[in-house]
Enzyme design. Sequence first.
Site, mmCIF file in Angstrom:
data_model
loop_
_atom_site.group_PDB
_atom_site.id
_atom_site.type_symbol
_atom_site.label_atom_id
_atom_site.label_comp_id
_atom_site.label_asym_id
_atom_site.label_seq_id
_atom_site.Cartn_x
_atom_site.Cartn_y
_atom_site.Cartn_z
ATOM 1 N N GLY A 8 0.830 -1.210 0.000
ATOM 2 C CA GLY A 8 0.000 0.000 0.000
ATOM 3 C C GLY A 8 0.861 1.255 0.000
ATOM 4 N N GLN A 12 -1.774 7.363 1.469
ATOM 5 C CA GLN A 12 -1.425 8.589 2.190
ATOM 6 C C GLN A 12 -0.230 8.384 3.106
ATOM 7 O OE1 GLN A 12 -5.536 9.188 3.607
ATOM 8 N NE2 GLN A 12 -5.179 11.347 3.202
ATOM 9 N N ASP A 51 -0.711 -7.156 -5.409
ATOM 10 C CA ASP A 51 -2.007 -7.261 -4.751
ATOM 11 C C ASP A 51 -1.754 -8.189 -3.558
ATOM 12 O OD1 ASP A 51 -4.466 -8.061 -3.848
ATOM 13 O OD2 ASP A 51 -5.282 -8.551 -5.832
ATOM 14 N N TYR A 141 -15.025 -1.415 8.768
ATOM 15 C CA TYR A 141 -13.597 -1.075 8.900
ATOM 16 C C TYR A 141 -13.135 -1.314 10.342
ATOM 17 C CZ TYR A 141 -9.520 2.131 8.916
ATOM 18 O OH TYR A 141 -8.274 2.700 9.048
HETATM 19 C C1 AKB Z 1 -10.527 6.718 8.344
HETATM 20 O O1 AKB Z 1 -11.110 7.825 8.489
HETATM 21 O O2 AKB Z 1 -11.073 5.712 7.896
HETATM 22 C C2 AKB Z 1 -9.103 6.590 8.815
HETATM 23 C C3 AKB Z 1 -9.007 6.129 10.224
HETATM 24 C C4 AKB Z 1 -9.434 6.986 11.313
HETATM 25 O O3 AKB Z 1 -8.565 5.048 10.449
HETATM 26 N N1 AKB Z 1 -8.419 7.827 8.651
#
Ligand code: AKB
Length: 320
Positions: A8, A12, A51, A141
Amino acid sequence: MRKILITGANGQLGSELTIELRKLAGNENVIATDISEPDKSQREGLFEKLDVLDKELYKELIRKYKITEIYHLAALLSANAEKNVETAWGLNMNGLLNTLDLARKFEIGKVFWPSSIAVFGPDAHKNRTPQESPCNPTTVYGITKVAGEQWCAYYHRKFGLDVRSIRYPGLIGYKSLPGGGTTDYAVDIYHKAVKGELFNCFLSRDSALPMMYMSDAVKATIDLMNAQADRLTVRTSYNVSAISFTPEEIANSIKKHIPGFSIRYEPDYRQEIAASWPDSIDDSIARRDWDWEPDFSLDKMTMDILRHLPNLIEKTSSME
Ligand code: AKB
Protein backbone atom coordinates in the site's frame (compact mmCIF):
# COMPACT_ATOMS: atom_id res chain seq x y z
CA MET A 1 21.19 -5.59 6.70
CA ARG A 2 17.60 -4.27 6.65
CA LYS A 3 15.47 -5.16 3.61
CA ILE A 4 12.10 -3.51 3.93
CA LEU A 5 8.89 -4.27 2.00
CA ILE A 6 5.97 -1.83 2.15
CA THR A 7 2.48 -2.73 0.92
CA GLY A 8 0.00 0.00 0.00
CA ALA A 9 2.99 2.27 -0.62
CA ASN A 10 1.05 4.68 -2.86
CA GLY A 11 -1.40 5.53 -0.07
CA GLN A 12 -1.42 8.59 2.19
CA LEU A 13 0.79 7.09 4.88
CA GLY A 14 2.65 4.72 2.53
CA SER A 15 3.97 7.40 0.21
CA GLU A 16 5.49 9.46 3.04
CA LEU A 17 6.72 6.49 5.08
CA THR A 18 8.47 5.09 1.98
CA ILE A 19 10.43 8.31 1.54
CA GLU A 20 11.49 8.35 5.20
CA LEU A 21 12.45 4.66 5.28
CA ARG A 22 14.52 5.14 2.11
CA LYS A 23 16.38 7.96 3.85
CA LEU A 24 17.05 5.74 6.85
CA ALA A 25 17.78 2.38 5.22
CA GLY A 26 18.93 3.39 1.72
CA ASN A 27 16.98 3.38 -1.58
CA GLU A 28 18.26 -0.06 -2.51
CA ASN A 29 16.89 -1.58 0.73
CA VAL A 30 13.26 -0.44 0.54
CA ILE A 31 10.84 -2.15 -1.83
CA ALA A 32 7.63 -0.20 -2.26
CA THR A 33 4.63 -2.20 -3.49
CA ASP A 34 1.07 -1.29 -4.38
CA ILE A 35 -1.82 -2.66 -6.40
CA SER A 36 -1.67 0.39 -8.67
CA GLU A 37 1.12 1.82 -10.82
CA PRO A 38 3.92 3.61 -8.92
CA ASP A 39 3.10 7.23 -8.21
CA LYS A 40 5.57 10.11 -8.29
CA SER A 41 6.78 9.48 -4.72
CA GLN A 42 8.06 6.06 -5.83
CA ARG A 43 10.31 7.26 -8.67
CA GLU A 44 13.43 7.27 -6.55
CA GLY A 45 13.60 3.59 -5.64
CA LEU A 46 12.50 0.00 -6.11
CA PHE A 47 8.82 -0.60 -6.84
CA GLU A 48 6.85 -3.79 -7.51
CA LYS A 49 3.18 -4.12 -8.33
CA LEU A 50 1.53 -6.32 -5.67
CA ASP A 51 -2.01 -7.26 -4.75
CA VAL A 52 -1.59 -8.48 -1.16
CA LEU A 53 -4.27 -11.10 -1.82
CA ASP A 54 -1.93 -12.72 -4.36
CA LYS A 55 -0.02 -14.76 -1.80
CA GLU A 56 2.22 -16.47 -4.38
CA LEU A 57 3.53 -13.17 -5.73
CA TYR A 58 3.83 -11.76 -2.17
CA LYS A 59 5.93 -14.83 -1.27
CA GLU A 60 8.08 -14.46 -4.41
CA LEU A 61 8.89 -10.83 -3.58
CA ILE A 62 9.84 -11.68 0.01
CA ARG A 63 12.15 -14.37 -1.34
CA LYS A 64 13.55 -12.32 -4.21
CA TYR A 65 14.53 -9.36 -2.03
CA LYS A 66 15.36 -11.37 1.15
CA ILE A 67 12.96 -9.20 3.13
CA THR A 68 13.63 -8.69 6.87
CA GLU A 69 10.87 -6.17 7.72
CA ILE A 70 7.33 -5.60 6.42
CA TYR A 71 5.11 -2.51 6.73
CA HIS A 72 1.71 -3.83 5.68
CA LEU A 73 -0.43 -0.78 4.93
CA ALA A 74 -2.73 -1.93 2.11
CA ALA A 75 -6.37 -1.59 3.23
CA LEU A 76 -9.71 0.04 2.50
CA LEU A 77 -10.50 2.99 4.81
CA SER A 78 -13.74 3.49 6.75
CA ALA A 79 -16.00 5.39 4.34
CA ASN A 80 -15.01 3.28 1.31
CA ALA A 81 -15.35 0.12 3.39
CA GLU A 82 -18.99 0.93 4.27
CA LYS A 83 -19.74 1.05 0.54
CA ASN A 84 -17.79 -2.16 -0.25
CA VAL A 85 -18.32 -4.38 2.74
CA GLU A 86 -17.17 -7.70 1.22
CA THR A 87 -14.14 -6.19 -0.52
CA ALA A 88 -13.14 -4.44 2.71
CA TRP A 89 -13.40 -7.59 4.76
CA GLY A 90 -11.50 -9.62 2.12
CA LEU A 91 -8.69 -7.11 1.65
CA ASN A 92 -8.28 -5.92 5.24
CA MET A 93 -8.42 -9.39 6.81
CA ASN A 94 -6.86 -11.68 4.23
CA GLY A 95 -4.19 -9.12 3.37
CA LEU A 96 -3.15 -9.11 7.02
CA LEU A 97 -3.38 -12.90 7.39
CA ASN A 98 -1.21 -13.39 4.27
CA THR A 99 1.32 -10.96 5.76
CA LEU A 100 1.42 -12.63 9.17
CA ASP A 101 1.61 -16.13 7.72
CA LEU A 102 4.42 -15.26 5.28
CA ALA A 103 6.25 -13.30 7.98
CA ARG A 104 6.17 -16.35 10.21
CA LYS A 105 7.25 -18.78 7.49
CA PHE A 106 10.09 -16.55 6.25
CA GLU A 107 11.15 -15.57 9.78
CA ILE A 108 10.70 -11.86 9.09
CA GLY A 109 12.29 -9.89 11.96
CA LYS A 110 9.59 -7.24 12.39
CA VAL A 111 6.13 -6.48 11.00
CA PHE A 112 4.21 -3.20 11.24
CA TRP A 113 0.45 -3.04 10.78
CA PRO A 114 -1.78 0.01 11.23
CA SER A 115 -4.87 -0.18 13.40
CA SER A 116 -7.15 2.80 14.00
CA ILE A 117 -9.31 4.74 16.46
CA ALA A 118 -12.09 2.99 14.50
CA VAL A 119 -11.71 0.02 16.88
CA PHE A 120 -13.79 2.05 19.35
CA GLY A 121 -17.56 2.34 19.20
CA PRO A 122 -20.25 4.33 20.99
CA ASP A 123 -19.74 2.51 24.31
CA ALA A 124 -16.09 3.62 24.68
CA HIS A 125 -15.20 6.78 26.65
CA LYS A 126 -15.69 9.76 24.31
CA ASN A 127 -12.87 11.83 25.78
CA ARG A 128 -9.33 10.67 26.36
CA THR A 129 -10.36 7.10 25.50
CA PRO A 130 -8.02 4.81 27.49
CA GLN A 131 -5.91 2.05 25.93
CA GLU A 132 -8.04 -0.66 27.53
CA SER A 133 -11.54 0.46 26.48
CA PRO A 134 -14.34 -1.67 25.08
CA CYS A 135 -13.77 -2.26 21.36
CA ASN A 136 -17.26 -2.58 19.90
CA PRO A 137 -17.12 -0.75 16.57
CA THR A 138 -20.18 -0.08 14.40
CA THR A 139 -18.33 -0.01 11.07
CA VAL A 140 -16.97 -2.85 8.93
CA TYR A 141 -13.60 -1.08 8.90
CA GLY A 142 -13.60 -1.02 12.71
CA ILE A 143 -14.50 -4.72 12.83
CA THR A 144 -11.52 -5.54 10.58
CA LYS A 145 -9.25 -3.48 12.86
CA VAL A 146 -10.44 -5.21 16.06
CA ALA A 147 -10.02 -8.64 14.47
CA GLY A 148 -6.65 -7.58 13.02
CA GLU A 149 -5.38 -6.47 16.42
CA GLN A 150 -6.31 -9.86 17.84
CA TRP A 151 -4.52 -11.64 14.98
CA CYS A 152 -1.38 -9.59 15.64
CA ALA A 153 -1.48 -10.46 19.35
CA TYR A 154 -2.09 -14.13 18.45
CA TYR A 155 0.91 -14.35 16.10
CA HIS A 156 3.08 -12.67 18.71
CA ARG A 157 1.90 -14.94 21.53
CA LYS A 158 1.83 -18.19 19.59
CA PHE A 159 4.76 -17.84 17.17
CA GLY A 160 6.85 -15.07 18.74
CA LEU A 161 6.38 -12.87 15.64
CA ASP A 162 7.51 -9.32 16.44
CA VAL A 163 4.46 -7.52 15.08
CA ARG A 164 3.88 -3.93 16.22
CA SER A 165 0.90 -1.69 15.69
CA ILE A 166 -0.53 1.80 16.24
CA ARG A 167 -4.18 2.90 16.45
CA TYR A 168 -3.83 5.91 14.17
CA PRO A 169 -6.18 8.82 14.51
CA GLY A 170 -7.15 10.67 11.29
CA LEU A 171 -3.91 11.32 9.37
CA ILE A 172 -3.47 14.64 7.62
CA GLY A 173 -0.88 15.14 4.90
CA TYR A 174 -0.72 17.47 1.92
CA LYS A 175 1.37 15.30 -0.40
CA SER A 176 -1.42 12.92 -1.43
CA LEU A 177 -5.15 13.20 -2.00
CA PRO A 178 -7.84 11.91 0.39
CA GLY A 179 -8.12 8.11 0.43
CA GLY A 180 -11.73 7.24 1.36
CA GLY A 181 -11.57 7.82 5.12
CA THR A 182 -14.04 9.63 7.37
CA THR A 183 -11.30 11.90 8.71
CA ASP A 184 -10.20 12.79 5.16
CA TYR A 185 -12.28 15.97 5.10
CA ALA A 186 -9.33 17.44 7.02
CA VAL A 187 -7.06 16.68 4.03
CA ASP A 188 -9.44 17.95 1.35
CA ILE A 189 -10.18 21.18 3.22
CA TYR A 190 -6.62 22.48 2.69
CA HIS A 191 -6.72 21.74 -1.05
CA LYS A 192 -10.00 23.68 -1.41
CA ALA A 193 -8.72 26.55 0.73
CA VAL A 194 -5.52 26.91 -1.32
CA LYS A 195 -7.49 26.85 -4.59
CA GLY A 196 -9.84 29.54 -3.24
CA GLU A 197 -12.86 27.22 -3.44
CA LEU A 198 -15.81 26.81 -1.08
CA PHE A 199 -15.44 23.65 1.03
CA ASN A 200 -18.50 21.42 1.49
CA CYS A 201 -17.84 19.49 4.69
CA PHE A 202 -19.46 16.06 5.03
CA LEU A 203 -19.29 16.26 8.84
CA SER A 204 -21.15 18.67 11.10
CA ARG A 205 -19.39 21.77 12.44
CA ASP A 206 -18.91 20.42 15.99
CA SER A 207 -17.85 16.84 15.19
CA ALA A 208 -14.56 16.50 17.12
CA LEU A 209 -12.14 13.74 16.09
CA PRO A 210 -8.61 12.70 17.08
CA MET A 211 -6.17 13.69 14.32
CA MET A 212 -2.43 13.73 13.59
CA TYR A 213 -0.14 15.48 11.11
CA MET A 214 1.60 13.06 8.74
CA SER A 215 5.10 13.88 9.93
CA ASP A 216 4.06 12.90 13.48
CA ALA A 217 2.52 9.68 12.10
CA VAL A 218 5.74 8.79 10.29
CA LYS A 219 7.75 9.59 13.43
CA ALA A 220 5.44 7.44 15.60
CA THR A 221 5.77 4.50 13.20
CA ILE A 222 9.55 4.68 13.05
CA ASP A 223 9.90 5.22 16.81
CA LEU A 224 7.69 2.23 17.60
CA MET A 225 9.60 0.03 15.14
CA ASN A 226 12.91 1.15 16.70
CA ALA A 227 11.75 0.60 20.29
CA GLN A 228 13.31 -2.19 22.33
CA ALA A 229 11.01 -5.22 22.12
CA ASP A 230 11.11 -5.88 25.87
CA ARG A 231 9.68 -2.41 26.61
CA LEU A 232 6.53 -3.09 24.58
CA THR A 233 3.59 -4.10 26.79
CA VAL A 234 0.88 -3.84 24.13
CA ARG A 235 0.79 -6.41 21.35
CA THR A 236 -2.67 -5.60 20.04
CA SER A 237 -2.16 -1.95 19.08
CA TYR A 238 -1.06 1.27 20.82
CA ASN A 239 -3.32 4.29 21.33
CA VAL A 240 -1.49 7.39 20.06
CA SER A 241 -2.75 10.93 20.16
CA ALA A 242 -1.67 14.31 18.85
CA ILE A 243 -4.48 16.81 18.24
CA SER A 244 -8.25 16.83 18.36
CA PHE A 245 -10.45 19.35 16.55
CA THR A 246 -13.83 19.96 14.94
CA PRO A 247 -14.41 21.04 11.30
CA GLU A 248 -15.18 24.54 12.58
CA GLU A 249 -11.87 24.69 14.47
CA ILE A 250 -9.77 23.60 11.47
CA ALA A 251 -11.65 26.11 9.28
CA ASN A 252 -10.84 28.87 11.79
CA SER A 253 -7.18 27.81 11.82
CA ILE A 254 -7.12 28.16 7.99
CA LYS A 255 -8.95 31.52 8.10
CA LYS A 256 -6.06 32.98 10.12
CA HIS A 257 -4.04 32.73 6.87
CA ILE A 258 -6.79 32.80 4.22
CA PRO A 259 -9.47 35.12 5.66
CA GLY A 260 -11.77 34.68 2.64
CA PHE A 261 -12.01 30.89 3.05
CA SER A 262 -15.55 29.58 3.45
CA ILE A 263 -17.00 26.28 4.56
CA ARG A 264 -20.52 24.84 4.33
CA TYR A 265 -21.68 21.90 6.46
CA GLU A 266 -23.57 19.11 4.67
CA PRO A 267 -23.28 16.02 6.90
CA ASP A 268 -23.84 12.67 5.14
CA TYR A 269 -23.45 8.97 6.12
CA ARG A 270 -19.90 9.69 7.28
CA GLN A 271 -21.22 11.84 10.14
CA GLU A 272 -22.68 8.68 11.70
CA ILE A 273 -19.26 7.00 11.49
CA ALA A 274 -17.54 10.02 13.05
CA ALA A 275 -20.13 10.17 15.84
CA SER A 276 -19.34 6.57 16.81
CA TRP A 277 -15.62 7.36 17.33
CA PRO A 278 -13.87 9.05 20.27
CA ASP A 279 -13.31 12.82 20.39
CA SER A 280 -9.81 12.39 21.84
CA ILE A 281 -7.46 9.58 22.90
CA ASP A 282 -5.37 8.80 26.00
CA ASP A 283 -1.93 7.66 24.80
CA SER A 284 -0.12 7.49 28.14
CA ILE A 285 0.94 3.86 27.58
CA ALA A 286 2.67 4.72 24.28
CA ARG A 287 4.38 7.66 26.00
CA ARG A 288 5.57 5.37 28.78
CA ASP A 289 6.61 2.36 26.65
CA TRP A 290 8.39 4.02 23.72
CA ASP A 291 8.60 7.71 24.63
CA TRP A 292 5.96 8.82 22.12
CA GLU A 293 5.43 12.56 21.87
CA PRO A 294 3.85 14.52 18.99
CA ASP A 295 5.35 17.73 17.56
CA PHE A 296 2.43 19.37 15.75
CA SER A 297 -0.50 21.39 17.08
CA LEU A 298 -3.43 22.34 14.82
CA ASP A 299 -2.04 25.81 14.03
CA LYS A 300 1.50 24.55 13.50
CA MET A 301 0.17 21.91 11.07
CA THR A 302 -1.94 24.49 9.21
CA MET A 303 1.07 26.78 8.84
CA ASP A 304 3.25 23.96 7.52
CA ILE A 305 0.63 22.75 5.01
CA LEU A 306 -0.17 26.25 3.75
CA ARG A 307 3.55 26.91 3.31
CA HIS A 308 4.05 23.84 1.05
CA LEU A 309 0.75 22.97 -0.62
CA PRO A 310 0.45 25.96 -3.01
CA ASN A 311 3.82 25.06 -4.64
CA LEU A 312 2.80 21.44 -4.97
CA ILE A 313 -0.55 22.32 -6.59
CA GLU A 314 1.21 24.73 -8.98
CA LYS A 315 3.79 22.10 -9.94
CA THR A 316 1.10 19.43 -10.50
CA SER A 317 -1.06 21.68 -12.66
CA SER A 318 1.90 22.80 -14.78
CA MET A 319 2.72 19.12 -15.43
CA GLU A 320 -0.87 18.38 -16.59
C1 AKB B 1 -10.53 6.72 8.34
O1 AKB B 1 -11.11 7.83 8.49
O2 AKB B 1 -11.07 5.71 7.90
C2 AKB B 1 -9.10 6.59 8.81
C3 AKB B 1 -9.01 6.13 10.22
C4 AKB B 1 -9.43 6.99 11.31
O3 AKB B 1 -8.57 5.05 10.45
N1 AKB B 1 -8.42 7.83 8.65
